[in-house]
Design an enzyme around this catalytic site. Structure first.
Site, mmCIF file in Angstrom:
data_model
loop_
_atom_site.group_PDB
_atom_site.id
_atom_site.type_symbol
_atom_site.label_atom_id
_atom_site.label_comp_id
_atom_site.label_asym_id
_atom_site.label_seq_id
_atom_site.Cartn_x
_atom_site.Cartn_y
_atom_site.Cartn_z
ATOM 1 N N THR A 1 47.238 37.265 44.752
ATOM 2 C CA THR A 1 46.610 36.096 44.590
ATOM 3 C C THR A 1 45.272 36.233 44.506
ATOM 4 O OG1 THR A 1 46.268 35.935 47.187
ATOM 5 C CG2 THR A 1 48.417 35.106 46.007
ATOM 6 N N GLY B 1 41.688 35.904 43.153
ATOM 7 C CA GLY B 1 40.965 34.883 41.717
ATOM 8 C C GLY B 1 41.784 33.506 41.528
ATOM 9 N N THR B 2 42.620 33.014 42.400
ATOM 10 C CA THR B 2 43.215 32.184 42.274
ATOM 11 C C THR B 2 42.432 30.653 42.360
ATOM 12 O OG1 THR B 2 43.707 31.853 44.722
ATOM 13 C CG2 THR B 2 45.543 32.609 43.318
ATOM 14 N N GLY B 3 41.504 30.486 43.005
ATOM 15 C CA GLY B 3 40.552 29.619 42.817
ATOM 16 C C GLY B 3 39.590 29.562 41.705
ATOM 17 N N CYS B 4 39.279 30.724 41.368
ATOM 18 C CA CYS B 4 38.551 30.982 40.158
ATOM 19 C C CYS B 4 39.020 30.421 38.972
ATOM 20 C CB CYS B 4 37.944 32.067 40.094
ATOM 21 S SG CYS B 4 36.902 32.804 41.448
ATOM 22 N N LYS C 1 42.315 21.103 47.355
ATOM 23 C CA LYS C 1 43.761 22.182 47.212
ATOM 24 C C LYS C 1 44.371 22.317 48.401
ATOM 25 C CE LYS C 1 40.779 24.899 45.507
ATOM 26 N NZ LYS C 1 40.029 26.255 44.960
#
Length: 274
Positions: free
Chosen positions: A213, A215-218, A181
């Site tokens: 933003t 928690g974007t990866g989760c 990413k």
């Protein structure tokens, strides 16, 4: 043992708990629900956390993580697994043993190492265990630039050519499919690179200037797990999961949660409605 096939996909998150609800298993369960999957969970760590940072972490014994996995897999027909915060090497090894035992069809590994506020979520001695034990068991890993660099023992990528190189190197270590990413790159676009047996594919979208933003990866990795059982390949899955996350980011500033970096809006397609 006769397991009944559920009419909806069952997605299992194996991750840490975020007490403020914006990341970790709470974000995963919201994303599962928003995308039409039934969510189950195995909690690997408890965090005292809010939108301003992490103030404490409690990790249960690895044996209890195993007990949770046994309870879920022995009763539910799990279609996909998302792995998030795993805290330490003992938990990593327990999760790896459970995956080898139950052999779920799809496993998405979000290589969570550091919180957005800079708090370490994976002990340093667990990085090698994650790389050696879990990479070969994952169908897809989703590192950001610092996480990919930590797994490889190199400096973070500074451009898209290096992103692709790191993805290729991670696949050489045993990961079947790698989505690196590019959110940490500068510029107006947010590019991600998918490297798989089918080849190399670039996914890009305009960078969304959102304040919230958390928690974007989760959320992205959970969306990937929720969608993969109903898609033909990882390319289609990544495209649709990225579109869902972009919508959640674009609507995030409509939420007013906490005093720091708030969460993305997992249910942006459902509420609020004017």
């Amino acid at each position: 043992m006769n397991l009944r096939q559920s009419p909806v996909p069952i997605a299992l998150t194996i991750a840490g708990s975020d007490s403020s609800g914006g990341a970790g298993i709470q974000a995963d369960l919201k994303a599962f629900s928003a995308l039409g999957a039934y969510g189950a969970s195995v909690i690997t760590a408890l965090t005292a956390q809010n939108t301003q940072g992490v103030t404490g972490i409690h990790t249960p014994p690895a044996s209890f993580v195993t007990a949770q996995m046994d309870a879920v897999f022995q009763d539910l027909e799990v279609d996909a697994v998302k792995l998030g915060m795993l805290a330490n090497a003992e938990v990593v090894r327990a999760v790896a043993a459970g995956l080898r035992r139950y052999k779920p069809r799809f496993v998405v590994l979000d290589t969570v190492m550091i919180s957005k506020s800079g708090h370490a979520l994976l002990q340093s001695d667990a990085v090698a265990a994650l790389r050696d034990e879990l990479l070969p068991l994952a169908d897809l890993i989703t590192p950001n630039l610092p996480e990919a660099a930590a797994l490889l023992g190199v400096a973070p990528a500074t451009d898209e050519a290096e992103m692709e190189q790191h993805a290729q190197a991670l696949r050489a270590l045993g990961a079947r499919n790698v989505l690196v990413k590019g959110g940490h790159l500068a510029g107006d676009l947010s590019p991600d690179w998918l490297v798989s047996a089918a080849g190399v594919e670039r996914f890009s979208a305009p960078r969304i200037a959102a304040h919230n933003t958390h928690g974007t990866g989760c959320t992205l990795s959970a969306a990937l797990a929720a969608l993969r059982p109903r898609r033909d390949n990882w390319s289609d899955t990544v495209r649709d999961a990225k579109a869902y996350l972009n919508g959640a980011l674009a609507a995030s500033d409509a939420l007013h949660i906490g005093h720091g970096i708030g969460p993305v809006h997992h249910f942006h397609a459902v509420w609020p409605k004017d």
